[in-house]
Design an enzyme around this catalytic site. Structure first.
Site, mmCIF file in Angstrom:
data_model
loop_
_atom_site.group_PDB
_atom_site.id
_atom_site.type_symbol
_atom_site.label_atom_id
_atom_site.label_comp_id
_atom_site.label_asym_id
_atom_site.label_seq_id
_atom_site.Cartn_x
_atom_site.Cartn_y
_atom_site.Cartn_z
ATOM 1 N N ASP A 84 6.386 -4.907 1.133
ATOM 2 C CA ASP A 84 6.972 -3.582 1.343
ATOM 3 C C ASP A 84 6.805 -3.133 2.799
ATOM 4 O O ASP A 84 5.680 -3.009 3.290
ATOM 5 C CB ASP A 84 6.256 -2.613 0.380
ATOM 6 N N GLY A 108 16.759 -1.511 1.708
ATOM 7 C CA GLY A 108 18.149 -1.843 2.027
ATOM 8 C C GLY A 108 18.502 -1.749 3.500
ATOM 9 O O GLY A 108 19.662 -1.929 3.878
ATOM 10 N N ASP A 118 13.420 4.666 -3.248
ATOM 11 C CA ASP A 118 12.758 4.630 -4.558
ATOM 12 C C ASP A 118 13.560 5.359 -5.633
ATOM 13 O O ASP A 118 14.116 6.424 -5.396
ATOM 14 C CB ASP A 118 11.381 5.294 -4.467
HETATM 15 C C1 GAL Z 1 7.289 2.308 -1.771
HETATM 16 C C2 GAL Z 1 8.049 1.343 -2.655
HETATM 17 C C3 GAL Z 1 7.616 1.608 -4.071
HETATM 18 C C4 GAL Z 1 6.127 1.368 -4.179
HETATM 19 C C5 GAL Z 1 5.373 2.214 -3.165
HETATM 20 C C6 GAL Z 1 3.896 1.849 -3.123
HETATM 21 O O1 GAL Z 1 7.684 2.126 -0.455
HETATM 22 O O2 GAL Z 1 9.424 1.528 -2.493
HETATM 23 O O3 GAL Z 1 8.346 0.797 -4.962
HETATM 24 O O4 GAL Z 1 5.873 0.005 -4.007
HETATM 25 O O5 GAL Z 1 5.900 2.044 -1.877
HETATM 26 O O6 GAL Z 1 3.185 2.622 -2.206
#
Ligand code: GAL
Length: 756
Positions: free
Chosen positions: A510, A552, A573
């Site tokens: 991420d 994306g 999200d």
């Molecule tokens: C976001 C991600 C989520 C989750 C979260 C965890 O950036 O899109 O799906 O993983 O971080 O902190």
């Protein structure tokens, strides 16, 4: 004395005229906006005329600031007229409602702090500079800030300046939900009707439900008539009605239970509390669940993907997903050398050194009969040939995930039979690593350390594998994860080594704090960290499915394969609302050509069941039809299916959504083609997915707020003529399809078919 005084006020109020349409000020207008951060931006005298104009009904990425992460300020000058209080029923407090803010906010009125992240500011917060230390999903939280009517921060009948300091941690940013306003608080705002705590329960042939009415005021008694009515969703016919006269003293709660007969569609339910003498009412609506998926037969049936792949020499794990009564035994003919089957559990393990395609015949036998099915095992460079099906901790537990919760999920896969339908991965999201505020973060050799909630990752991996399941984990290419935990920056190889040693089969990687490392927003900078981890993953002695998460950016679907990705998030999200589901799900159009075996577009994880992104969970806010839409669309889109709910609280309805083998077969189809949006006709959309057996799956979605009677023109939709039509949710054949395929589609719902 005090109580008497308030009762007297109430009596006086209730004899007044109707307060149905109390005045309010619309704040959903263009605000002034600037990126960056400076405390003087809060001051009323600050000159903001050179700032940009900015709408507050969309994220700033959609208003010319794509991408931008970090601090930004919004300002609005507005006269607050005393007419607001004069024409209001209650005269005690003023509400400044700012909608949702992505991710964090500090809000000032005339230079003074009035709220932080949805909480009214108390004096102790005035010096809080740590307002960004809140769960990341705060972007989904409404910001209502309330001030006493005589609060000196309000300048009645004069110009006021509202200044909102926003911090966006990554992905989408800003004030974004629209619907912002200023008004006096209403009596109905003290009243809540909770229809979520106790969801519908299936009892025999009926449904039962309990709702809770509560008066949160410590001053006002609220009297009125409470009505519950239920209509058949498709015909609009009333099937239930109840009315009670109610008086709720300050702080009082009352529960109501009722029963409905079960329909083969939803009932539309409304709960209305008509507050006596005010013209104001509290209205909450609901829709009842209905089960479509037939019970799996007692005879053995092998479900799930018909192909699986592993690289030569890497550990292989495949559990034959079969429904039917237990005990069941398994056979596999044609297994390549190096693989063995446990006949009792159906788990196949081992390593195959030679590249090749192997056609295996699987067999399952129980007291009621036996069945066989082909499985293709591919030993080569490609992995992840069908969309991953699994569970991920984020949408339920958020950062509150721990080892017990993960183990409990894995056990529920077995105990509730999810494994028998192909559910395989058990993935930990953010929150397993050492927090940024703790030391040390790595051992003396630089190996990443876990926090106290995950005492032994190898033990956890082993117990997941022992159940025949696969184990997933999460990290970021930046120094920190989105939740503020230690991540892999400059330790990629070492972390991949740790993951492999723990038995990890899947990594979600991420972007998060890598935004501060990347030099700019060009494609090479977007790709760079993903190449680094790809190489690290390829160097270990395991196959690790590589899931890119960067929302994306830079049209990742065009280059996700190049950096080694097996799947990639295509949007920000998701959350459990229709708006979120609709905007994410139905926008998966441009990326369609890029999905194929080994490469999947990921519109984010599932939001059915009990979710919450933290320690306390709630049942999804999606209606049953919205949930059918969700699973149908994700199946047609060949999207990864990652359950995001607490599996221990899986109810009959959610289980019905997740265990329909004909729907899952659409998602897991061998061809791996993502559905195309072939028709947009007002609120109706038709999406068609070609299947490996020459058939086509198609979904007819009704995005509107009313039932739609619709006729699909098969030829126009590109559906092959003359085939056998099947309703996939009900697993029922409907005869030969003519050119006109007629149906009634509930609002926000779907009809999902296969034609062959
Ligand atoms: C976001 C991600 C989520 C989750 C979260 C965890 O950036 O899109 O799906 O993983 O971080 O902190």
């Amino acid at each position: 004395m005090r109580k008497l005084f308030f009762s007297a006020i109430c009596l006086a109020l209730f004899s007044c005229a109707s307060y149905k349409d109390e005045p309010s000020l619309n704040l959903n207008v263009e605000w002034k906006f600037i990126t960056g951060d400076d405390p003087s931006f809060a001051l009323p005298g600050y000159l903001d005329s050179a700032w940009k104009s900015m709408p507050v009904d969309r994220i700033w990425e959609s208003a010319g600031f794509d991408p931008y992460d970090g601090y930004a300020w919004y300002r609005l000058r507005i006269v607050i007229p005393s007419e607001l209080k004069e024409k209001a029923l209650l005269k005690d407090s003023l509400r400044i409602y700012l909608g949702k803010i992505n991710n964090f906010d500090q809000t000032f009125l005339n230079g003074q702090l009035i709220g932080i992240n949805g909480e009214n500011a108390i004096p102790a917060m005035a010096s809080d500079t740590n307002f960004i230390h809140a769960p990341t999903n705060f972007w989904d939280k409404p910001r209502p800030y309330t001030l006493a009517v005589n609060d000196p921060r309000i300048r009645w009948d004069e110009e006021n300046v509202i200044a909102v300091r926003v911090f966006d941690q990554g992905g989408q940013g800003g004030m974004h939900s629209g619907g912002q306003f200023i008004a006096m608080t209403k009596l109905t705002e003290y009243l809540t009707l909770d229809n979520q705590k106790t969801p519908f329960i299936f009892v025999d042939r009926g449904l039962s439900k309990t709702v809770l009415l509560q008066n949160h005021s410590n001053a006002y008694t609220i009297e009125g008539k409470f009505h519950i009515s239920a209509l058949d969703k498709l015909s609009g016919k009333e099937i239930f009605y109840l009315m009670r006269t109610i008086e709720l003293k300050p702080g009082q709660k009352e529960e109501f239970s009722f029963n409905l007969e079960q329909l083969d569609q939803s009932a539309l339910i409304s709960y209305v509390f008509d507050v006596k003498g005010s013209g104001q009412e509290l209205k909450v609506t609901d829709e009842s669940p209905y089960i479509t998926t037939p019970q799996a037969p007692e005879e053995p049936r092998i479900n799930g993907a018909v192909v699986t792949a592993v690289r030569p020499g890497k550990p292989f794990l495949f559990t034959i997903p079969a429904t039917g009564i237990r005990p069941m035994t398994f056979e596999a003919q044609g297994l390549p050398a190096g693989l063995i089957l446990d006949a009792r559990t159906g788990i196949i393990t081992g390593r195959v050194m030679e590249k090749g395609q192997y056609n295996v015949t699987l067999k399952a036998v129980n007291a009621k009969g036996s069945t066989t099915r082909d499985l293709k095992i591919e030993i080569g460079d490609r992995i992840c040939l069908t969309p991953p099906m699994g569970w991920n901790s984020w949408n339920c537990w958020g950062l509150a995930v721990d080892e017990q919760k993960v183990i409990a999920s894995a056990k529920t896969y077995r105990d509730k039979g999810l494994m028998n339908h192909g559910w395989t991965y058990i993935n930990i999201d953010d929150g397993w690593e050492i927090h940024q505020d703790s030391m040390p973060k790595r051992d003396p050799s630089g190996n990443i350390l876990t926090n106290y909630k995950f005492p032994d990752m190898k033990r956890l991996g082993d117990s997941i594998h022992a159940l025949g399941l696969k184990f997933g984990i999460y990290s970021s290419p930046g120094p920190l994860t989105c939740g503020g935990y230690t991540a892999s920056y400059q330790h990629e190889k070492q972390d991949a080594g740790s993951f492999a040693a723990w038995g990890v089969d899947y990594l979600k990687y991420d972007w998060c704090s890598y935004g501060n490392i990347a030099k700019d927003t060009t494609l090479p900078e977007y790709k760079k960290p993903y190449f680094v981890m790809r190489d690290a993953l390829l160097s270990v002695d395991r196959d690790i499915v590589y899931s890119l998460c960067q929302y994306g950016m830079g049209k990742v679907w065009q280059w996700g394969d190049e950096v080694g990705g097996n799947l990639w998030r295509t949007t920000g999200d998701i959350t459990d609302t229709w708006e979120s589901l609709k905007s994410i799900g139905f926008s998966q159009v441009e990326n369609q050509p890029y999905a194929r075996p080994g490469n999947w577009n990921d519109p984010d994880m599932l939001i059915v069941g009990w979710v919450g992104w933290g320690p306390s969970l709630h049942p999804t806010r999606l209606s049953p039809d919205e949930q059918y839409t969700h699973i149908s669309l994700w199946s047609l889109l060949s999207s990864p299916l990652l359950i995001g709910c607490d599996l221990e609280r899986l109810d009959a309805f959610t289980l019905n959504l997740l265990t329909n083998d004909e729907v899952i077969a659409v998602n897991q189809d061998l061809l791996g083609v993502q559905a195309r949006q072939v028709t947009v006709d007002g609120d109706i959309q038709v999406w068609v997915k070609p299947l490996a057996d020459g058939g086509q799956a198609f979904g007819v979605f009704n995005l509107g707020d009313k039932t739609a009677n619709y006729v699909v023109d098969a030829e126009k939709a590109g559906l092959k003529p003359g085939g056998e039509l099947r309703d996939l949710w009900r697993q029922k054949s409907l005869g030969t399809a003519g050119n006109d395929i007629r149906m009634a589609i509930p609002s926000h719902g779907v009809m999902l078919y296969k034609v062959k």
